[in-house]
Design an enzyme around this catalytic site. Structure first.
Site, PDB file in Angstrom:
ATOM      1  N   ASP A  60       0.845  -1.202   0.000  1.00 15.33           N
ATOM      2  CA  ASP A  60       0.000   0.000   0.000  1.00 15.33           C
ATOM      3  C   ASP A  60       0.878   1.249   0.000  1.00 15.33           C
ATOM      4  OD1 ASP A  60      -2.047   1.872   0.443  1.00 15.33           O
ATOM      5  OD2 ASP A  60      -1.904   1.603   2.626  1.00 15.33           O
ATOM      6  N   LYS A  62       0.169   3.736  -2.324  1.00 17.04           N
ATOM      7  CA  LYS A  62      -0.731   4.783  -2.851  1.00 17.04           C
ATOM      8  C   LYS A  62      -0.060   5.675  -3.884  1.00 17.04           C
ATOM      9  CE  LYS A  62      -3.621   5.065   1.292  1.00 17.04           C
ATOM     10  NZ  LYS A  62      -2.877   4.193   2.203  1.00 17.04           N
ATOM     11  N   ASP A  65       1.089   9.937  -9.459  1.00 14.58           N
ATOM     12  CA  ASP A  65       2.088  10.638 -10.265  1.00 14.58           C
ATOM     13  C   ASP A  65       1.638  10.607 -11.729  1.00 14.58           C
ATOM     14  OD1 ASP A  65       4.624  11.753 -11.104  1.00 14.58           O
ATOM     15  OD2 ASP A  65       5.497  10.918  -9.276  1.00 14.58           O
TER      16      ASP A  65
HETATM   17  O1  LIG Z   1      -5.067   2.168   1.479  1.00 15.67           O
HETATM   18  C1  LIG Z   1      -5.285   1.969   2.667  1.00 15.67           C
HETATM   19  O2  LIG Z   1      -5.066   0.872   3.166  1.00 15.67           O
HETATM   20  C2  LIG Z   1      -5.954   3.038   3.431  1.00 15.67           C
HETATM   21  C3  LIG Z   1      -6.815   3.863   2.734  1.00 15.67           C
HETATM   22  C4  LIG Z   1      -7.659   4.741   3.425  1.00 15.67           C
HETATM   23  O3  LIG Z   1      -8.470   5.445   2.850  1.00 15.67           O
HETATM   24  N1  LIG Z   1      -7.573   4.764   4.787  1.00 15.67           N
HETATM   25  C5  LIG Z   1      -6.685   3.997   5.496  1.00 15.67           C
HETATM   26  O4  LIG Z   1      -6.698   4.058   6.736  1.00 15.67           O
HETATM   27  N2  LIG Z   1      -5.829   3.163   4.817  1.00 15.67           N
HETATM   28  C6  LIG Z   1      -4.813   2.376   5.565  1.00 15.67           C
HETATM   29  O5  LIG Z   1      -5.462   1.443   6.413  1.00 15.67           O
HETATM   30  C7  LIG Z   1      -4.798   1.334   7.656  1.00 15.67           C
HETATM   31  C8  LIG Z   1      -5.772   1.627   8.758  1.00 15.67           C
HETATM   32  O6  LIG Z   1      -5.157   1.450   9.992  1.00 15.67           O
HETATM   33  P1  LIG Z   1      -5.934   1.639  11.342  1.00 15.67           P
HETATM   34  O7  LIG Z   1      -6.556   2.998  11.332  1.00 15.67           O
HETATM   35  O8  LIG Z   1      -4.847   1.513  12.392  1.00 15.67           O
HETATM   36  O9  LIG Z   1      -6.960   0.539  11.416  1.00 15.67           O
HETATM   37  C9  LIG Z   1      -3.587   2.263   7.614  1.00 15.67           C
HETATM   38  O10 LIG Z   1      -2.443   1.499   7.330  1.00 15.67           O
HETATM   39  C10 LIG Z   1      -3.880   3.215   6.466  1.00 15.67           C
HETATM   40  O11 LIG Z   1      -2.706   3.562   5.763  1.00 15.67           O
END
Ligand SMILES: O=C(O)c1cc(=O)[nH]c(=O)n1[C@@H]1O[C@H](COP(=O)(O)O)[C@@H](O)[C@H]1O
Length: 239
Positions: A60, A62, A65
């Protein structure tokens, strides 16, 4: 697929050692996410370590670019043999198509199955208010998220990342074959932290998510294994 296999746990730590400790502490987790903090801290070695342990891997980073750069990154990610890769839907049509093509070519070059590319629709830390007043997007939030998911689908991507608040609508419109991965999942007993569009694990699964990304409710718990187990028990009530 068991309910445990539908929970992806992020390795949001800053060293490979800390990541391995977490992986060893939670042997019941089959699907791990490697995100920006760990990848920037310690590079791609963790991907090899996960694969050596027969884990599924969500890379992940993201990507966001121009088409040539995003395609290069997706091709390189695919050569690592990961299962899922994220890039922003706001890269636009040309970059999404180029990314998909590059992932297919990268995976084929090393004999791996093509990873599934997932488009970020709207980060789960953002609200309808931030969409309107910070990003100045003149669309209702559900409409914007749906538009981004359809942009990804129409340009050949396998799925999208959305908050569980939107997943039911996306499932209805995008159909059963489109992969929907939901972070922003919070059991009632956990802190919401910086997540803003949250739903409980059971409700997210019931609404049509294929996978739930659940981090801090598990990894920051006093007993991560017990927290994971509690979430799986909750999920088992809806499948
Ligand atoms: O792409 C992702 O995984 C992601 C997208 C998004 O919109 N929101 C989001 O929280 N994430 C990822 O999902 C995980 C959520 O983690 P917690 O908030 O600890 O449950 C993190 O690693 C974020 O980087």
């Amino acid at each position: 697929m068991s309910v445990a296999e539908r929970v992806i746990v992020p390795l949001d730590v800053s060293s490979e050692r800390a990541a391995i400790d977490l992986i060893e502490q939670l042997p019941q987790v089959t699907f791990w996410k490697v995100g920006l903090e760990l990848f920037v801290s310690s590079g791609s070695a963790i991907l090899t370590a996960l694969k050596a342990r027969q884990k599924r891997v969500f890379l992940d980073l993201k990507f966001h670019d121009i088409p040539n750069t995003v395609a290069g990154a997706c091709g390189a990610a695919a050569r690592h043999g990961v299962d899922l890769i994220t890039l922003h839907a706001t890269n636009g049509k040309e970059a999404l198509q180029a990314a998909q093509k590059a992932a297919e070519a990268g995976a084929a070059a090393v004999g791996h199955p093509t990873p599934k590319l997932l488009a970020i629709t709207l980060l789960t830390s953002l609200t309808a208010r931030s969409l309107a007043f910070e990003l100045k997007i003149p669309l209702e939030l559900p409409e914007y998220v749906l538009h981004m998911a359809l942009l990804a689908q129409e340009n050949g991507l396998a799925g999208a990342v959305c908050s569980p608040q939107e997943v039911e609508q996306l499932r209805q419109t995008c159909g059963d074959d489109f992969l929907l991965v939901c972070p922003g999942v919070r059991p009632t007993w956990a802190d919401t932290n910086d997540q803003r569009r949250t739903v409980t694990p059971a409700a997210a699964l019931k609404a049509g998510a294929n996978y739930l990304v659940i981090g801090r409710p598990i990894t920051a718990a006093d007993d991560p294994a017990a927290a994971f187990e509690r979430i799986c028990e909750e999920l088992a009530t809806v499948v």
